[in-house]
Scaffold this motif. Structure first.
Motif, short mmCIF file in Angstrom:
data_model
loop_
_atom_site.label_atom_id
_atom_site.label_comp_id
_atom_site.label_asym_id
_atom_site.label_seq_id
_atom_site.Cartn_x
_atom_site.Cartn_y
_atom_site.Cartn_z
N VAL A 1 0.85 -1.19 0.00
CA VAL A 1 0.00 0.00 0.00
C VAL A 1 0.88 1.25 0.00
N VAL A 2 0.63 2.13 -0.97
CA VAL A 2 1.42 3.34 -1.11
C VAL A 2 0.51 4.57 -1.02
N HIS A 3 1.12 5.73 -0.87
CA HIS A 3 0.35 6.97 -0.82
C HIS A 3 -0.16 7.31 -2.22
N GLY A 4 -1.43 7.69 -2.30
CA GLY A 4 -2.00 8.12 -3.56
C GLY A 4 -2.26 9.61 -3.53
N ASP A 5 -3.29 10.06 -4.23
CA ASP A 5 -3.59 11.49 -4.24
C ASP A 5 -4.65 11.88 -3.21
N ALA A 6 -5.07 10.91 -2.38
CA ALA A 6 -6.02 11.14 -1.27
C ALA A 6 -7.40 11.58 -1.77
N ARG A 7 -7.68 11.39 -3.06
CA ARG A 7 -8.97 11.83 -3.58
C ARG A 7 -10.12 11.02 -2.99
N GLY A 8 -9.89 9.71 -2.81
CA GLY A 8 -10.93 8.86 -2.24
C GLY A 8 -11.34 9.32 -0.85
N PHE B 1 -14.60 8.06 0.63
CA PHE B 1 -14.32 6.64 0.40
C PHE B 1 -12.81 6.42 0.36
N PRO B 2 -12.15 6.44 1.52
CA PRO B 2 -10.68 6.29 1.52
C PRO B 2 -10.27 4.93 0.95
N THR B 3 -9.18 4.92 0.21
CA THR B 3 -8.75 3.69 -0.44
C THR B 3 -7.30 3.36 -0.11
N ALA B 4 -7.00 2.07 -0.14
CA ALA B 4 -5.62 1.59 -0.07
C ALA B 4 -5.14 1.41 -1.50
N ASN B 5 -4.13 2.17 -1.88
CA ASN B 5 -3.61 2.13 -3.25
C ASN B 5 -2.43 1.18 -3.32
N LEU B 6 -2.55 0.16 -4.15
CA LEU B 6 -1.46 -0.80 -4.29
C LEU B 6 -0.40 -0.25 -5.24
N GLY B 7 0.85 -0.35 -4.82
CA GLY B 7 1.96 0.04 -5.68
C GLY B 7 2.19 -1.04 -6.71
N ARG B 8 3.44 -1.33 -7.03
CA ARG B 8 3.75 -2.37 -8.02
C ARG B 8 3.12 -3.69 -7.58
N THR B 9 2.33 -4.30 -8.47
CA THR B 9 1.56 -5.48 -8.10
C THR B 9 2.15 -6.75 -8.70
N GLU B 10 1.85 -7.85 -8.04
CA GLU B 10 2.12 -9.19 -8.57
C GLU B 10 0.79 -9.89 -8.76
N TYR C 1 -0.66 2.04 5.17
CA TYR C 1 0.50 2.45 4.38
C TYR C 1 1.72 1.56 4.66
N ASP C 2 2.39 1.19 3.58
CA ASP C 2 3.61 0.37 3.61
C ASP C 2 3.35 -1.09 3.97
N GLU C 3 2.08 -1.46 4.13
CA GLU C 3 1.77 -2.86 4.40
C GLU C 3 1.65 -3.64 3.09
N GLU C 4 2.08 -4.90 3.12
CA GLU C 4 1.84 -5.79 1.99
C GLU C 4 0.47 -6.41 2.16
N VAL C 5 -0.33 -6.37 1.10
CA VAL C 5 -1.68 -6.91 1.17
C VAL C 5 -1.94 -7.79 -0.06
N VAL C 6 -2.87 -8.71 0.11
CA VAL C 6 -3.35 -9.55 -0.99
C VAL C 6 -4.83 -9.25 -1.19
N VAL C 7 -5.20 -8.83 -2.40
CA VAL C 7 -6.60 -8.53 -2.71
C VAL C 7 -7.17 -9.67 -3.53
#
Length: 329
Positions: free
Chosen positions: A197-204, A209-218, A277-283
């Motif tokens: 999870v990385v910082h986004g533009d905080a628009r959500g 509707f706050p969101t967790a934005n995933l950085g580079r994904t696998e 923020y900075d957590e690894e997550v699986v969606v």
């Protein structure tokens, strides 16, 4: 399950073993059925069950410009392989040097001397060794020479109409259409995407509707749209609070705001207190709610987001998707 990345790490007294070879991208129901039968055979003989796989995927070495998008990264592939009951996985680094190994040298060095194979499980279309010169007949001949049996398994087919077998290619086609529910039928589980999870533009957050934005994904990101799913926080026990959370997931470029960067953003309904923020997550993606749309106003977008969240609550009310067991699992 033990994992080795080099033959030198394999215990010398590992064998005897039942061994199979494959890329296992997605570890779908076809893979699981074969691996389940292999594990059962190993248990009945008091042997070890071991899979040999490769990283990176061979196509990324031989034809990087046209290599398919992978369904799972290495971490998820190993996690899913462990769920099949395997005793060990040997992850060989795939290089052009390894690709030049003759079929006999590969079998002798890896399967026989390295893993103590007494039985090798392969498909009828198996190809291995330099220039893919080895096939099923080659494996049977080498088995006679080196003292192991060969089980040649038929393709495993699903319940959908037609003769098509379960395959990673089929899953990719469904994901490209946004059909994550159809993909789950073949995978035996919801398709997953992993990232930090990385910082986004905080628009959500500004829209409520706050969101967790995933950085580079696998893991292959499916077609743009809004999905219902689950988010697992890696390193947390799923049974504990906040370890496994329902999410409404937006995939796309945010066309209402003229976005250009494709993003994966997950909103946890009814929660504004989470710091991910900075957590690894699986969606894990359960179902597609709708395609991505461009709205004429922010108000129209917010109204639709409220509908999406309500639908997400509905779809996930029964808890995480659990598909039934397979014969041979």
């Amino acid at each position: 399950m033990q994992c080795w990345t080099d033959l030198g790490q394999v215990p010398r007294d590992l064998g005897p073993s039942v061994v199979t070879i494959g890329n296992f991208d997605g570890v779908h129901r076809g893979h699981r059925t074969v691996l389940g039968r292999m594990v059962a055979t190993a248990r009945s003989h008091g042997w070890r069950a071991v899979a040999v796989t490769f990283d990176p995927h061979p196509s990324r070495v031989h034809r990087p410009e046209s290599a398919p998008e992978l369904l799972t990264g290495t971490a998820d592939r190993l996690e899913l392989l462990a769920e099949t009951g395997l005793d060990g996985v040997l992850v060989l680094r795939y290089t052009l040097e390894l690709a030049r190994t003759t079929p006999e040298d590969f079998v002798r060095e890896v399967l026989v001397e390295g893993l103590g194979a007494r039985r090798v499980v392969v498909g009828h279309d198996v190809r291995f060794g330099r220039d893919n010169a080895g096939d099923l007949g080659t494996m049977v001949d080498l088995g006679r020479r080196y003292g192991f049996d060969v089980d040649a398994l038929d393709d495993v087919h699903g319940d959908r109409p037609g003769p098509r077998r379960w395959s990673s290619t089929w899953v990719r086609e469904l994901l490209a259409e946004g059909d994550v529910a159809g993909a789950a039928e073949i995978l035996g589980r919801p398709h997953r995407v992993r990232g930090v999870v990385v910082h986004g533009d905080a628009r959500g957050r500004e829209l409520g509707f706050p969101t967790a934005n995933l950085g580079r994904t696998e893991g292959m990101v499916p077609a743009d749209g809004v999905y219902a799913g689950w988010m697992r926080r890696v390193g947390r026990d799923e049974g504990l609070a906040d370890g496994y959370l329902p999410v409404a997931v937006s995939i796309g470029t945010n066309p209402t705001f003229d976005g250009v960067e494709r993003r994966v953003e997950a909103h946890v309904p009814d929660r504004t207190d989470l710091d991910l923020y900075d957590e690894e997550v699986v969606v894990e993606l359960v179902d597609r709610l709708r395609p991505t749309e461009r709205f004429d106003s922010v108000e129209a977008l917010v109204a639709q987001m409220a509908v999406d969240v309500a639908r997400t609550r509905e779809l996930l009310a029964g808890g995480p998707l659990v598909l039934g067991p397979l014969a041979g699992d």
